[in-house]
Structure formats: structure tokens, C-alpha cells
Motif scaffolding. Structure first.
Motif, PDB file in Angstrom:
ATOM      1  N   GLY A 107       0.856  -1.192   0.000  1.00  0.00           N
ATOM      2  CA  GLY A 107       0.000   0.000   0.000  1.00  0.00           C
ATOM      3  C   GLY A 107       0.883   1.229   0.000  1.00  0.00           C
ATOM      4  O   GLY A 107       2.049   1.173  -0.364  1.00  0.00           O
ATOM      5  N   ARG A 108       0.322   2.303   0.454  1.00  0.00           N
ATOM      6  CA  ARG A 108       1.059   3.547   0.508  1.00  0.00           C
ATOM      7  C   ARG A 108       2.224   3.470   1.494  1.00  0.00           C
ATOM      8  O   ARG A 108       2.098   2.878   2.547  1.00  0.00           O
ATOM      9  N   SER A 155       7.897   4.992  -8.940  1.00  0.00           N
ATOM     10  CA  SER A 155       7.576   4.269  -7.724  1.00  0.00           C
ATOM     11  C   SER A 155       6.436   3.294  -7.981  1.00  0.00           C
ATOM     12  O   SER A 155       5.405   3.672  -8.532  1.00  0.00           O
ATOM     13  N   PRO A 156       6.612   2.019  -7.617  1.00  0.00           N
ATOM     14  CA  PRO A 156       5.529   1.051  -7.834  1.00  0.00           C
ATOM     15  C   PRO A 156       4.209   1.470  -7.185  1.00  0.00           C
ATOM     16  O   PRO A 156       3.153   1.218  -7.740  1.00  0.00           O
ATOM     17  N   SER A 157       4.269   2.122  -6.028  1.00  0.00           N
ATOM     18  CA  SER A 157       3.000   2.484  -5.373  1.00  0.00           C
ATOM     19  C   SER A 157       2.251   3.509  -6.204  1.00  0.00           C
ATOM     20  O   SER A 157       1.040   3.466  -6.340  1.00  0.00           O
ATOM     21  N   GLU A 158       3.005   4.444  -6.797  1.00  0.00           N
ATOM     22  CA  GLU A 158       2.345   5.443  -7.622  1.00  0.00           C
ATOM     23  C   GLU A 158       1.780   4.800  -8.870  1.00  0.00           C
ATOM     24  O   GLU A 158       0.679   5.112  -9.300  1.00  0.00           O
ATOM     25  N   CYS A 260      -4.694  36.215   1.865  1.00  0.00           N
ATOM     26  CA  CYS A 260      -5.916  35.855   1.154  1.00  0.00           C
ATOM     27  C   CYS A 260      -5.583  34.748   0.161  1.00  0.00           C
ATOM     28  O   CYS A 260      -4.429  34.429  -0.060  1.00  0.00           O
ATOM     29  N   GLY A 261      -6.624  34.147  -0.396  1.00  0.00           N
ATOM     30  CA  GLY A 261      -6.412  33.166  -1.460  1.00  0.00           C
ATOM     31  C   GLY A 261      -6.869  31.775  -1.102  1.00  0.00           C
ATOM     32  O   GLY A 261      -7.349  31.510  -0.005  1.00  0.00           O
ATOM     33  N   THR A 262      -6.697  30.873  -2.057  1.00  0.00           N
ATOM     34  CA  THR A 262      -7.176  29.509  -1.903  1.00  0.00           C
ATOM     35  C   THR A 262      -6.035  28.526  -2.141  1.00  0.00           C
ATOM     36  O   THR A 262      -5.190  28.753  -2.998  1.00  0.00           O
ATOM     37  N   ALA A 263      -5.993  27.468  -1.326  1.00  0.00           N
ATOM     38  CA  ALA A 263      -4.932  26.463  -1.454  1.00  0.00           C
ATOM     39  C   ALA A 263      -5.543  25.076  -1.301  1.00  0.00           C
ATOM     40  O   ALA A 263      -6.585  24.914  -0.679  1.00  0.00           O
ATOM     41  N   THR A 264      -4.880  24.078  -1.903  1.00  0.00           N
ATOM     42  CA  THR A 264      -5.347  22.704  -1.793  1.00  0.00           C
ATOM     43  C   THR A 264      -4.174  21.826  -1.355  1.00  0.00           C
ATOM     44  O   THR A 264      -3.056  21.989  -1.826  1.00  0.00           O
ATOM     45  N   TYR A 265      -4.461  20.912  -0.436  1.00  0.00           N
ATOM     46  CA  TYR A 265      -3.415  20.074   0.150  1.00  0.00           C
ATOM     47  C   TYR A 265      -3.666  18.600  -0.144  1.00  0.00           C
ATOM     48  O   TYR A 265      -4.812  18.166  -0.220  1.00  0.00           O
ATOM     49  N   PHE A 266      -2.573  17.845  -0.301  1.00  0.00           N
ATOM     50  CA  PHE A 266      -2.686  16.400  -0.511  1.00  0.00           C
ATOM     51  C   PHE A 266      -1.678  15.723   0.399  1.00  0.00           C
ATOM     52  O   PHE A 266      -0.793  16.376   0.946  1.00  0.00           O
ATOM     53  N   TYR A 267      -1.799  14.385   0.557  1.00  0.00           N
ATOM     54  CA  TYR A 267      -0.887  13.704   1.455  1.00  0.00           C
ATOM     55  C   TYR A 267       0.522  13.645   0.877  1.00  0.00           C
ATOM     56  O   TYR A 267       0.729  13.214  -0.257  1.00  0.00           O
ATOM     57  N   GLY A 268       1.488  14.031   1.670  1.00  0.00           N
ATOM     58  CA  GLY A 268       2.874  13.922   1.253  1.00  0.00           C
ATOM     59  C   GLY A 268       3.769  14.191   2.435  1.00  0.00           C
ATOM     60  O   GLY A 268       3.429  14.957   3.329  1.00  0.00           O
ATOM     61  N   HIS A 273      14.307   8.117   3.294  1.00  0.00           N
ATOM     62  CA  HIS A 273      15.008   7.886   2.033  1.00  0.00           C
ATOM     63  C   HIS A 273      14.376   8.530   0.821  1.00  0.00           C
ATOM     64  O   HIS A 273      14.922   8.495  -0.247  1.00  0.00           O
ATOM     65  N   ARG A 274      13.196   9.065   0.992  1.00  0.00           N
ATOM     66  CA  ARG A 274      12.565   9.687  -0.173  1.00  0.00           C
ATOM     67  C   ARG A 274      11.321  10.462   0.245  1.00  0.00           C
ATOM     68  O   ARG A 274      10.863  10.365   1.369  1.00  0.00           O
ATOM     69  N   VAL A 275      10.816  11.218  -0.685  1.00  0.00           N
ATOM     70  CA  VAL A 275       9.569  11.934  -0.439  1.00  0.00           C
ATOM     71  C   VAL A 275       8.431  11.019  -0.863  1.00  0.00           C
ATOM     72  O   VAL A 275       8.471  10.436  -1.933  1.00  0.00           O
ATOM     73  N   VAL A 276       7.450  10.830  -0.018  1.00  0.00           N
ATOM     74  CA  VAL A 276       6.302  10.032  -0.416  1.00  0.00           C
ATOM     75  C   VAL A 276       5.119  10.965  -0.622  1.00  0.00           C
ATOM     76  O   VAL A 276       4.978  11.971   0.059  1.00  0.00           O
ATOM     77  N   SER A 277       4.304  10.618  -1.552  1.00  0.00           N
ATOM     78  CA  SER A 277       3.070  11.378  -1.708  1.00  0.00           C
ATOM     79  C   SER A 277       2.067  10.500  -2.418  1.00  0.00           C
ATOM     80  O   SER A 277       2.419   9.495  -3.018  1.00  0.00           O
ATOM     81  N   SER A 278       0.828  10.883  -2.316  1.00  0.00           N
ATOM     82  CA  SER A 278      -0.229  10.168  -3.017  1.00  0.00           C
ATOM     83  C   SER A 278      -0.348  10.773  -4.404  1.00  0.00           C
ATOM     84  O   SER A 278      -0.673  11.943  -4.558  1.00  0.00           O
ATOM     85  N   ALA A 279      -0.044   9.969  -5.433  1.00  0.00           N
ATOM     86  CA  ALA A 279      -0.038  10.486  -6.804  1.00  0.00           C
ATOM     87  C   ALA A 279      -1.424  10.964  -7.214  1.00  0.00           C
ATOM     88  O   ALA A 279      -1.578  12.038  -7.795  1.00  0.00           O
ATOM     89  N   VAL A 280      -2.432  10.173  -6.877  1.00  0.00           N
ATOM     90  CA  VAL A 280      -3.778  10.548  -7.283  1.00  0.00           C
ATOM     91  C   VAL A 280      -4.264  11.738  -6.455  1.00  0.00           C
ATOM     92  O   VAL A 280      -4.910  12.650  -6.960  1.00  0.00           O
TER      93      VAL A 280
END
Ligand SMILES: [Zn+2]
Length: 375
Positions: A107-108, A155-158, A260-268, A273-280
Motif C-alpha cells: 500500500g502507501r 515508484s511502484p505504489s504510484e 488571502c487566497g485559496t490552497a489545496t493540500y494532498f498527502y505527502g 530515504h525519499r519523499v512520499v506522496s499520493s499520486a492521485v
């Protein structure tokens, strides 16, 4: 827990300095001092930056937990799946990475020893002729070390996440989206300019729900109008529903009236040993961000990886949207307007649609209208 910051002293500070020293962020022997000095402050900020936490130099619950997880090295303890209280730490992340590198699917790579990590570990053990007990004991550790090899080319997970996404049909019908309005009940979130964050978030969720329903998307909400489950309860609920996506809705706030303004966040997060993040998750975040910026006049504060509890603990691609600052007069005026809220809801729906759209049918942002969405 008590919060620790610059100039504090005591045994917990010794512990914090010890953990920082073990991570190489303070010199060896740092634990002999019990003062939270300038160097400690700098080290904590560097650590927070690296982990995607709020960078404030203050050791509260979240930073302390992250420090604790970070000090585990693979082999320090016997790892196995324990329902309810999973092992969490960098040793688990390293284990997951090794399994991934060898083509198994834990998994992730999130540093949490869950069911899927256990499954991949058993699979690995079977493959190398070990007893498939799902526990990282000395023999398994040795096998992991011996069979270590590096996979290049993504990355295989991505790739797996990508594959899962493509396998689904391109239409929205049959998908399920979990909407998570922030705060709720007694917790109003940020309040300013006659706005309460919890109310805005819930109203946005309702508007999104009203647009997804007719497209055949099942929508669920993490809370009612008057309840406020904590992040763990929200994540547990999300995982139980098995929804395809999670969209958390918030507004931002600041001490100063200027941001002001708008931002969007994702898991990362940055692991050893590396940066992980959710590709989707990252893709959905950028789609939502693009659509909102195209449909409103909010400032583009872009997308960012974060290791926040809710993004991290949820198994499906998850994003969090901080749409506008209630503390900024300009943004607040927008947020009070029903037409603006509709535009944000439509932006989110268009982004979800776009996520499942084959790339050869890509359409310029801001262009989706409701009839087109049904196709
Ligand atoms: Zn909030």
C-alpha cells in the motif's frame, strides 16, 4: 500534552534534544542540556519543515508524535500487524519501501503497519521460503537486507494507484465521494466578517453533494450539521466506507487581515530515504486548485503536500481544500455570496469528473457545465 518552546527547560526538553540528536539535527551529546535553546528551536523548525508540519518551533502533540515516530530504525523492534494500535514509525516506512522495491504491494508508504503491509510481508516471506508469520523478526530482517535491490523508473505504489484509477470507467456513475466539512458543533473553526468556517464548510459540502448526486455519484458526509468528530474518527469512518475519494473542506484564517487566497493540500511527507506522496491525491488537488482559480477571482496559493493526520490515515486519495481567508475582507465577501459558493462547488465537481476522464478527452478548465458532466 504540555507544549514546549524556546527557553523552556526540564526532562521533556532533554528527551526532545535526544531525539533531535539521534536524527542528526543536533550534535551528539545534545541531551546533556535541559534548555530549549536557539539551536533546539532551529532543529525543531528544520524537522517540522522536513515532515510537512506547521513550522513554528513549538513542540506540541503533533510534532512530538512525529519526533517519536522518526527515531525508529528498522530492526529496533519486532514489527507486526496489531489491530487497533498499529506500529507507526520510520522503521515501518523503510520496511514498506523495501517491500515495494521488490515488487510487493504494502500500500502507501506511510509508515503505518496496516493490514496491507502485513499481507505484502507474508507474501515476501513465502517467496523467500520463510515462515509467513507477518512479523519482522531477525530472519526476515536478514532476508530483507540480502534481497535489497533498487528499482528504477518510477515508484511502484504510484504506478499501482494510477493503474487502479485507470481500471475504473471514465464516468462518475458508481463512484463514491466522502465529503468532510471541517469543524462542526461547538467548534466553529475560524470566525470573522460574519462568517463561521464550520458553517461555510458544511454549506459547501451540501452544494457539492447536490451536484454529485444527479451524476450517479454516491456522496457521504463525515459529520452532521451539529457534530464534530475528531480527525481520527473522521479517518476511521472514511476507511470504513471504502469511498473512492475524500475531500475535506475548510477556510483559512490569519492573525493579519492581509493574507488571502485559496490552497489545496494532498498527502505527502519526507521520509528518511525519499519523499512520499499520493499520486492521485496530488492530481486531484491540482485539478481542484486549477478549477477554482479558473472560476473565481481568489488568489492562487497553489497545492502543497502535508502529512496532516486526516490525509495520512485515510486509505483513499484525499485532499483538503482551504478556500479563502475568512479574516480577509475581500475573501470574506466572496465566501458570503451563494453564487461564489456555487462556483466553488462546481469547480470541485468538475475536478472530480476530470480526474476520471481519459486524457484524450481533456477539456480546458472552467469549461465543464452540468450536462457535459453526465457524459
Ligand atoms: Zn479549518
Amino acid at each position: 500534552m504540555q507544549v514546549y518552546r524556546l527557553d523552556d527547560r526540564g526532562p521533556v526538553v532533554v528527551e526532545i534534544r535526544d531525539k533531535l540528536a539521534r536524527l542528526g539535527l543536533l550534535p551528539p551529546g545534545a541531551a546533556s542540556t535541559e534548555v530549549f535553546d536557539q539551536a533546539t528551536d532551529r532543529a525543531i523548525r528544520a524537522f517540522q519543515q522536513r515532515r510537512g508540519l506547521r513550522v513554528d518551533g513549538v513542540v506540541g502533540m503533533e510534532t512530538y508524535r512525529a519526533l517519536d515516530e522518526a527515531h525508529w530504525r528498522l530492526g529496533d523492534r519486532l514489527l507486526s500487524f496489531t489491530a487497533g494500535h498499529p506500529y507507526v514509525g520510520d522503521d515501518v516506512a523503510v520496511l514498506q519501501q523495501r517491500l515495494l522495491d521488490m515488487g510487493f504491494d504494502p500500500g502507501r508508504c506511510d509508515g503505518i503497519f496496516g493490514k496491507q503491509t502485513e499481507g505484502a510481508l507474508r507474501e515476501f516471506q513465502r517467496n523467500v521460503g520463510l515462515m509467513p508469520d507477518g512479523t519482522v523478526g531477525p530472519k526476515t530482517l536478514k532476508a530483507l537486507d540480502m534481497l535489497r535491490r533498487t528499482v528504477t523508473g518510477g515508484s511502484p505504489s504510484e504506478l499501482r494507484e494510477e493503474e487502479r484509477l485507470m481500471r475504473g470507467s471514465s464516468v462518475l456513475a458508481g463512484r463514491s465521494v466522502l465529503l468532510d466539512p471541517g469543524h462542526g458543533g461547538e467548534d466553529l473553526g475560524a470566525c470573522a466578517h460574519e462568517l463561521a468556517e464550520s458553517e461555510v464548510a458544511f454549506d459547501l459540502a451540501t452544494r457539492i453533494e447536490g451536484r454529485l448526486g444527479p451524476l450517479g455519484v454516491q456522496t457521504l458526509l463525515t459529520r452532521g450539521a451539529d457534530t464534530c468528530p475528531d480527525d481520527v474518527a473522521r479517518a476511521t469512518f472514511a476507511n470504513d466506507t471504502g469511498a473512492d475519494l475524500l475531500i475535506s473542506l475548510h477556510t483559512d484564517a490569519a492573525q493579519s487581515p492581509l493574507p488571502c487566497g485559496t490552497a489545496t493540500y494532498f498527502y505527502g511527507a519526507e521520509l528518511p530515504h525519499r519523499v512520499v506522496s499520493s499520486a492521485v491525491g496530488e492530481r486531484l488537488a491540482s485539478l481542484v486548485q486549477r478549477e477554482i482559480v479558473a472560476r473565481t477571482d481568489l488568489l492562487d496559493c497553489r497545492t502543497h503536500p502535508k502529512a496532516w493526520q486526516l490525509l495520512r490515515m485515510t486509505r483513499m486519495p484525499a485532499i483538503r481544500l482551504d478556500v479563502g481567508y475568512v479574516t480577509n475582507a475581500y475573501d470574506a465577501a466572496r465566501l458570503r455570496s451563494p453564487e461564489f459558493r456555487d462556483a466553488v462547488a462546481e469547480a470541485v465537481v468538475a475536478a472530480v469528473q476530470r480526474l476520471y476522464l481519459p486524457s484524450d478527452r481533456d477539456i480546458a478548465e472552467g469549461q465543464f457545465r452540468m450536462p457535459a458532466l453526465a457524459g
